[in-house]
Design a protein around this motif. Structure first.
Motif, PDB file in Angstrom:
ATOM      1  N   THR A  55     -19.916  47.662 -21.905  1.00  0.00           N
ATOM      2  CA  THR A  55     -20.129  47.923 -20.491  1.00  0.00           C
ATOM      3  C   THR A  55     -21.579  48.323 -20.244  1.00  0.00           C
ATOM      4  O   THR A  55     -22.135  49.139 -20.964  1.00  0.00           O
ATOM      5  CB  THR A  55     -19.204  49.057 -20.005  1.00  0.00           C
ATOM      6  N   ALA A  56     -22.165  47.776 -19.211  1.00  0.00           N
ATOM      7  CA  ALA A  56     -23.555  48.114 -18.889  1.00  0.00           C
ATOM      8  C   ALA A  56     -23.652  49.545 -18.410  1.00  0.00           C
ATOM      9  O   ALA A  56     -22.752  50.059 -17.749  1.00  0.00           O
ATOM     10  CB  ALA A  56     -24.075  47.163 -17.809  1.00  0.00           C
ATOM     11  N   ALA A  57     -24.765  50.201 -18.757  1.00  0.00           N
ATOM     12  CA  ALA A  57     -24.940  51.595 -18.379  1.00  0.00           C
ATOM     13  C   ALA A  57     -24.918  51.767 -16.868  1.00  0.00           C
ATOM     14  O   ALA A  57     -24.546  52.815 -16.362  1.00  0.00           O
ATOM     15  CB  ALA A  57     -26.249  52.125 -18.963  1.00  0.00           C
ATOM     16  N   GLY A  58     -25.307  50.733 -16.121  1.00  0.00           N
ATOM     17  CA  GLY A  58     -25.321  50.820 -14.670  1.00  0.00           C
ATOM     18  C   GLY A  58     -23.927  50.857 -14.073  1.00  0.00           C
ATOM     19  O   GLY A  58     -23.764  51.132 -12.882  1.00  0.00           O
ATOM     20  N   ASP A  59     -22.927  50.535 -14.872  1.00  0.00           N
ATOM     21  CA  ASP A  59     -21.545  50.519 -14.402  1.00  0.00           C
ATOM     22  C   ASP A  59     -20.814  51.823 -14.710  1.00  0.00           C
ATOM     23  O   ASP A  59     -19.585  51.850 -14.772  1.00  0.00           O
ATOM     24  CB  ASP A  59     -20.784  49.351 -15.047  1.00  0.00           C
ATOM     25  N   ARG A  60     -21.554  52.872 -14.911  1.00  0.00           N
ATOM     26  CA  ARG A  60     -20.919  54.158 -15.229  1.00  0.00           C
ATOM     27  C   ARG A  60     -19.921  54.547 -14.139  1.00  0.00           C
ATOM     28  O   ARG A  60     -20.245  54.496 -12.949  1.00  0.00           O
ATOM     29  CB  ARG A  60     -21.981  55.250 -15.348  1.00  0.00           C
ATOM     30  N   ALA A 110     -13.158  56.880 -16.729  1.00  0.00           N
ATOM     31  CA  ALA A 110     -14.170  57.754 -17.315  1.00  0.00           C
ATOM     32  C   ALA A 110     -13.729  58.366 -18.640  1.00  0.00           C
ATOM     33  O   ALA A 110     -14.558  58.622 -19.512  1.00  0.00           O
ATOM     34  CB  ALA A 110     -14.533  58.866 -16.328  1.00  0.00           C
ATOM     35  N   LEU A 111     -12.429  58.605 -18.799  1.00  0.00           N
ATOM     36  CA  LEU A 111     -11.950  59.250 -20.031  1.00  0.00           C
ATOM     37  C   LEU A 111     -12.327  58.427 -21.255  1.00  0.00           C
ATOM     38  O   LEU A 111     -12.834  58.957 -22.244  1.00  0.00           O
ATOM     39  CB  LEU A 111     -10.439  59.457 -19.967  1.00  0.00           C
ATOM     40  N   GLY A 112     -12.104  57.124 -21.193  1.00  0.00           N
ATOM     41  CA  GLY A 112     -12.431  56.256 -22.315  1.00  0.00           C
ATOM     42  C   GLY A 112     -13.867  55.766 -22.313  1.00  0.00           C
ATOM     43  O   GLY A 112     -14.300  55.125 -23.270  1.00  0.00           O
ATOM     44  N   TYR A 113     -14.592  56.070 -21.255  1.00  0.00           N
ATOM     45  CA  TYR A 113     -15.990  55.672 -21.173  1.00  0.00           C
ATOM     46  C   TYR A 113     -16.882  56.659 -21.914  1.00  0.00           C
ATOM     47  O   TYR A 113     -17.817  56.253 -22.604  1.00  0.00           O
ATOM     48  CB  TYR A 113     -16.412  55.593 -19.709  1.00  0.00           C
ATOM     49  N   TYR A 114     -16.574  57.932 -21.774  1.00  0.00           N
ATOM     50  CA  TYR A 114     -17.413  58.972 -22.381  1.00  0.00           C
ATOM     51  C   TYR A 114     -16.826  59.569 -23.657  1.00  0.00           C
ATOM     52  O   TYR A 114     -17.477  60.381 -24.310  1.00  0.00           O
ATOM     53  CB  TYR A 114     -17.667  60.089 -21.370  1.00  0.00           C
ATOM     54  N   ASN A 115     -15.606  59.176 -24.014  1.00  0.00           N
ATOM     55  CA  ASN A 115     -14.963  59.672 -25.236  1.00  0.00           C
ATOM     56  C   ASN A 115     -14.433  58.488 -26.017  1.00  0.00           C
ATOM     57  O   ASN A 115     -13.902  57.528 -25.441  1.00  0.00           O
ATOM     58  CB  ASN A 115     -13.803  60.614 -24.886  1.00  0.00           C
ATOM     59  N   THR A 116     -14.546  58.562 -27.335  1.00  0.00           N
ATOM     60  CA  THR A 116     -14.070  57.471 -28.180  1.00  0.00           C
ATOM     61  C   THR A 116     -13.599  58.036 -29.517  1.00  0.00           C
ATOM     62  O   THR A 116     -13.750  59.223 -29.793  1.00  0.00           O
ATOM     63  CB  THR A 116     -15.192  56.422 -28.386  1.00  0.00           C
ATOM     64  N   GLU A 117     -12.989  57.174 -30.317  1.00  0.00           N
ATOM     65  CA  GLU A 117     -12.496  57.535 -31.645  1.00  0.00           C
ATOM     66  C   GLU A 117     -11.588  58.770 -31.591  1.00  0.00           C
ATOM     67  O   GLU A 117     -10.728  58.865 -30.728  1.00  0.00           O
ATOM     68  CB  GLU A 117     -13.684  57.710 -32.601  1.00  0.00           C
ATOM     69  N   LYS A 118     -11.789  59.724 -32.489  1.00  0.00           N
ATOM     70  CA  LYS A 118     -10.897  60.881 -32.551  1.00  0.00           C
ATOM     71  C   LYS A 118     -10.965  61.732 -31.293  1.00  0.00           C
ATOM     72  O   LYS A 118      -9.959  62.316 -30.865  1.00  0.00           O
ATOM     73  CB  LYS A 118     -11.224  61.731 -33.777  1.00  0.00           C
ATOM     74  N   ALA A 119     -12.140  61.824 -30.695  1.00  0.00           N
ATOM     75  CA  ALA A 119     -12.272  62.621 -29.475  1.00  0.00           C
ATOM     76  C   ALA A 119     -11.424  62.034 -28.347  1.00  0.00           C
ATOM     77  O   ALA A 119     -10.813  62.767 -27.566  1.00  0.00           O
ATOM     78  CB  ALA A 119     -13.727  62.712 -29.048  1.00  0.00           C
ATOM     79  N   LEU A 120     -11.358  60.715 -28.269  1.00  0.00           N
ATOM     80  CA  LEU A 120     -10.563  60.084 -27.215  1.00  0.00           C
ATOM     81  C   LEU A 120      -9.075  60.291 -27.443  1.00  0.00           C
ATOM     82  O   LEU A 120      -8.347  60.685 -26.527  1.00  0.00           O
ATOM     83  CB  LEU A 120     -10.882  58.587 -27.145  1.00  0.00           C
ATOM     84  N   ASP A 153     -31.486  57.710 -34.501  1.00  0.00           N
ATOM     85  CA  ASP A 153     -31.643  57.219 -33.137  1.00  0.00           C
ATOM     86  C   ASP A 153     -30.348  57.154 -32.350  1.00  0.00           C
ATOM     87  O   ASP A 153     -30.366  57.040 -31.128  1.00  0.00           O
ATOM     88  CB  ASP A 153     -32.266  55.818 -33.147  1.00  0.00           C
ATOM     89  N   SER A 154     -29.218  57.222 -33.041  1.00  0.00           N
ATOM     90  CA  SER A 154     -27.962  56.967 -32.335  1.00  0.00           C
ATOM     91  C   SER A 154     -26.854  57.977 -32.639  1.00  0.00           C
ATOM     92  O   SER A 154     -25.687  57.721 -32.362  1.00  0.00           O
ATOM     93  CB  SER A 154     -27.459  55.558 -32.661  1.00  0.00           C
ATOM     94  N   LYS A 196     -24.437  57.007 -29.797  1.00  0.00           N
ATOM     95  CA  LYS A 196     -24.948  56.157 -28.723  1.00  0.00           C
ATOM     96  C   LYS A 196     -24.429  54.746 -28.904  1.00  0.00           C
ATOM     97  O   LYS A 196     -24.644  54.113 -29.938  1.00  0.00           O
ATOM     98  CB  LYS A 196     -26.482  56.173 -28.746  1.00  0.00           C
ATOM     99  N   ASN A 197     -23.720  54.223 -27.880  1.00  0.00           N
ATOM    100  CA  ASN A 197     -23.165  52.878 -28.015  1.00  0.00           C
ATOM    101  C   ASN A 197     -24.152  51.818 -27.542  1.00  0.00           C
ATOM    102  O   ASN A 197     -25.289  52.114 -27.165  1.00  0.00           O
ATOM    103  CB  ASN A 197     -21.815  52.773 -27.296  1.00  0.00           C
ATOM    104  N   SER A 198     -23.729  50.551 -27.554  1.00  0.00           N
ATOM    105  CA  SER A 198     -24.625  49.447 -27.220  1.00  0.00           C
ATOM    106  C   SER A 198     -25.078  49.456 -25.769  1.00  0.00           C
ATOM    107  O   SER A 198     -26.084  48.833 -25.421  1.00  0.00           O
ATOM    108  CB  SER A 198     -23.946  48.112 -27.527  1.00  0.00           C
ATOM    109  N   ALA A 199     -24.341  50.178 -24.906  1.00  0.00           N
ATOM    110  CA  ALA A 199     -24.713  50.277 -23.499  1.00  0.00           C
ATOM    111  C   ALA A 199     -25.630  51.461 -23.234  1.00  0.00           C
ATOM    112  O   ALA A 199     -26.018  51.706 -22.095  1.00  0.00           O
ATOM    113  CB  ALA A 199     -23.454  50.391 -22.637  1.00  0.00           C
ATOM    114  N   GLY A 200     -25.962  52.220 -24.293  1.00  0.00           N
ATOM    115  CA  GLY A 200     -26.838  53.372 -24.131  1.00  0.00           C
ATOM    116  C   GLY A 200     -26.124  54.638 -23.728  1.00  0.00           C
ATOM    117  O   GLY A 200     -26.764  55.615 -23.338  1.00  0.00           O
ATOM    118  N   VAL A 201     -24.795  54.655 -23.823  1.00  0.00           N
ATOM    119  CA  VAL A 201     -24.000  55.831 -23.461  1.00  0.00           C
ATOM    120  C   VAL A 201     -23.766  56.688 -24.701  1.00  0.00           C
ATOM    121  O   VAL A 201     -23.344  56.182 -25.743  1.00  0.00           O
ATOM    122  CB  VAL A 201     -22.640  55.421 -22.861  1.00  0.00           C
TER     123      VAL A 201
END
Length: 218
Positions: A55-60, A110-120, A153-154, A196-201
């Motif tokens: 997802t593009a960072a602009g689509d937050r 937003a829940l799955g946008y800002y959290n992933t893996e074990k945190a999600l 960096d990530s 940091k994912n590929s969308a810069g989040v």
């Protein structure tokens, strides 16, 4: 009053130890005692929210709170652009979990946008606990003493405290608010890992916490 009857997330013992050691690069040393996630033993397997890897960072996604609830984040400007971005997305990760509680859904964008893996997965279990009890929360939660340690960096680690002394559990059906007096357990120490994912989040991937930790007491 402890707004959260259980803590946000938990890791396996090995992963928790690794996270604690990595976070020691900050100015303060985190406690070795970690609480386990609240609601981890509840039944059912709610569906996982979508992940924003492409997802593009602009689509937050926008995050909305009800008028009677607010999170306040202190110290968001460090003078370092990367650290500031980490702190900003860490705050959005927290807000995303609370929005899911307010919405009564583990499928919010937003829940799955800002959290992933074990945190999600842990966040979904945590939110589901509120849904099962027909609860939400009201008041103000303050987040303070937020510190970032960068790892390449990530990858980054954020250590912070929360003050839940002015936020309270509210039952959706009855509207009753539990305004019990604040205690040492109203203050929680967190150590979070972000990538940091590929969308810069900067997504939160792991998080451990210690309720009542002395480092966060007033």
């Amino acid at each position: 009053m402890n707004r959260r009857p259980t803590l946000l997330a938990a890791l396996t013992l090995t992963a928790a130890a690794a996270l604690t050691l990595s976070a020691c690069g900050s100015d303060d040393s985190p406690s070795s005692d970690k609480d386990t996630i609240a609601g981890a033993d509840t039944g059912g397997k709610p569906s996982v929210s979508p992940r924003p890897s492409e997802t593009a960072a602009g689509d937050r996604p926008e995050i909305a709170f009800p008028s009677d609830a607010k999170n306040v984040f202190e110290g968001g400007k460090t003078g370092d652009a990367t650290k500031d971005a980490v702190l900003a997305d860490s705050a959005l990760s927290i807000n995303a979990v609370d929005e899911a509680i307010f919405e009564g859904s583990t499928g919010t964008k937003a829940l799955g946008y800002y959290n992933t893996e074990k945190a999600l997965s842990s966040s979904i279990t945590y939110v589901q606990g509120y849904i099962d009890d027909n609860d939400t929360w009201t008041g103000v939660t303050r987040y303070f003493s937020r510190k970032v340690t960068l790892s390449g960096d990530s990858q980054a680690y954020v250590r912070y405290c929360s003050d839940e002394s002015k936020s309270y559990i509210k039952n959706k059906k009855t509207g009753k608010v539990d305004k019990s007096a604040a205690t040492a357990d109203s203050y929680v120490l967190y150590n979070a890992k972000l990538a940091k994912n590929s969308a810069g989040v900067w997504q939160t991937t792991d998080i451990v916490s210690n309720r009542g930790d002395k480092a966060c007491q007033p």
